[in-house]
Design a protein around this motif. Structure first.
Motif, PDB file in Angstrom:
ATOM      1  N   TYR A 192       0.835  -1.211   0.000  1.00 52.82           N
ATOM      2  CA  TYR A 192       0.000   0.000   0.000  1.00 52.82           C
ATOM      3  C   TYR A 192       0.871   1.263   0.000  1.00 52.82           C
ATOM      4  CZ  TYR A 192      -3.023   3.690   1.770  1.00 52.82           C
ATOM      5  OH  TYR A 192      -3.687   4.877   1.927  1.00 52.82           O
ATOM      6  N   LEU A 222       1.425   5.511  -2.526  1.00 48.56           N
ATOM      7  CA  LEU A 222       1.323   6.888  -2.036  1.00 48.56           C
ATOM      8  C   LEU A 222       2.320   7.797  -2.757  1.00 48.56           C
ATOM      9  CD1 LEU A 222       0.893   6.086   1.763  1.00 48.56           C
ATOM     10  CD2 LEU A 222      -0.877   6.818   0.153  1.00 48.56           C
ATOM     11  N   GLU A 271      -8.382  13.727   3.144  1.00 53.01           N
ATOM     12  CA  GLU A 271      -8.215  12.393   2.536  1.00 53.01           C
ATOM     13  C   GLU A 271      -6.735  12.108   2.255  1.00 53.01           C
ATOM     14  OE1 GLU A 271     -12.185  13.609   2.498  1.00 53.01           O
ATOM     15  OE2 GLU A 271     -10.514  14.669   1.513  1.00 53.01           O
ATOM     16  N   SER A 320      -4.697   9.122   4.089  1.00 53.19           N
ATOM     17  CA  SER A 320      -4.158   8.024   3.280  1.00 53.19           C
ATOM     18  C   SER A 320      -2.806   7.534   3.802  1.00 53.19           C
ATOM     19  CB  SER A 320      -4.027   8.451   1.810  1.00 53.19           C
ATOM     20  OG  SER A 320      -3.003   9.420   1.655  1.00 53.19           O
TER      21      SER A 320
END
Length: 286
Positions: A148, A152, A242, A246
């Motif tokens: 994950y 980013l 957001e 994240s």
């Protein structure tokens, strides 16, 4: 960079988990790291502090590195006359909103500077290294968070890596501030740096010897401090909630690699496991 004999006349004026602070002269203090603290980490803080100072950021000047002081390394810093934001928040809770705004303003100003030369450690490398060390997470969960993390954003803004109210000092007149403790300075996405501050404010604990009244005052102020700080930072920077959220999962997972009190570890672990569960559910529906 220099070496020095231990000074027996130094007075201790503060301490944290990694170091003690002593008077060194009228103009300087010494940050003396605890026994067996890695010398490489001390050298890193000296180098990053020098870089931040040269860029004109509001940091105390790192004057010299003392590599052996009865087996404890230290850094001599310019002495700052001020009080930490954390102390002010506890002493003057009626100023909470104003102080949270100062914290956000200070953080945003750091993020306006870029590490264009690429001299700072990289945010994602620091986080991924820490996540791989966390034994409380299964290998599958580690892999999930690391995967994950690669999705980013990559940026080159200057990030502090440990920005919280005890690392911001305000002058008595309230017109000047300094950011201290640059051991975790890095280059990366400001949203990730703010997420780190959010996680610390959400779960961080005061030292065990803190006066119970002070502890209660901080606990009462914690939630409002987070709300004011995040809200004002978003207003200044244009970064969305957001975007900050994240980064919460990898930042919280990496924090589990630190030497934290059991209560904080338990809270963080629950948060990380819940975020991993949500991530898995989200991907399941894609």
């Amino acid at each position: 960079m220099s070496s020095s004999k231990e000074r027996v006349d130094m007075e201790r004026i503060g301490q944290g988990r990694t170091a003690e602070i002593y008077t060194y002269s009228n103009e300087h203090i010494m940050k003396l790291y605890r026994m067996d603290f890695p010398l490489e980490a001390v050298q890193n803080e000296f180098r990053i502090s020098e870089l931040a100072y040269k860029k004109g950021l509001p940091v105390p000047q790192a004057v010299s590195l003392i590599e052996h002081t009865t087996s404890r390394a230290g850094i001599v810093f310019e002495r700052i006359q001020g009080i930490t934001l954390l102390s002010l928040i506890i002493q003057q809770p009626e100023l909470l909103e104003q102080l949270a705004f100062k914290m956000a303003d200070c953080h945003y100003r750091l993020h306006c500077e870029r590490d264009a030369e690429g001299t700072l450690p990289l945010q994602k490398q620091i986080l991924s290294g820490a996540i791989r060390n966390v034994r409380l997470l299964s290998e599958d969960d580690q892999a999930r968070v690391l995967s994950y993390l690669t999705t980013l954003p990559d940026q080159q803004q200057i990030c502090h890596g440990d920005f919280h109210p005890d690392n911001v000092m305000l002058s008595e007149a309230g017109d000047q501030y300094w950011v201290i403790d640059w051991m975790t300075g890095m280059s990366g996405d400001p949203a990730g740096d703010v997420a780190r501050s959010w996680v610390i404010l959400m779960s961080g604990t005061l030292p065990e010897d803190t006066d119970p009244a002070i502890r209660m005052g901080f606990e009462t102020a914690r939630e409002s401090l987070v709300q004011y700080y995040i809200h004002h930072y978003m207003q200044l920077s244009g970064i969305t909630r957001e975007a900050i959220e994240s980064w919460m999962l990898p930042v919280a997972a990496a924090r589990l690699d630190e030497d934290l009190p059991a209560q904080e570890v338990e809270q963080l672990l629950k948060f990380v496991q819940e975020r991993i569960r949500r991530l898995n559910e989200f991907n399941h529906f894609i």
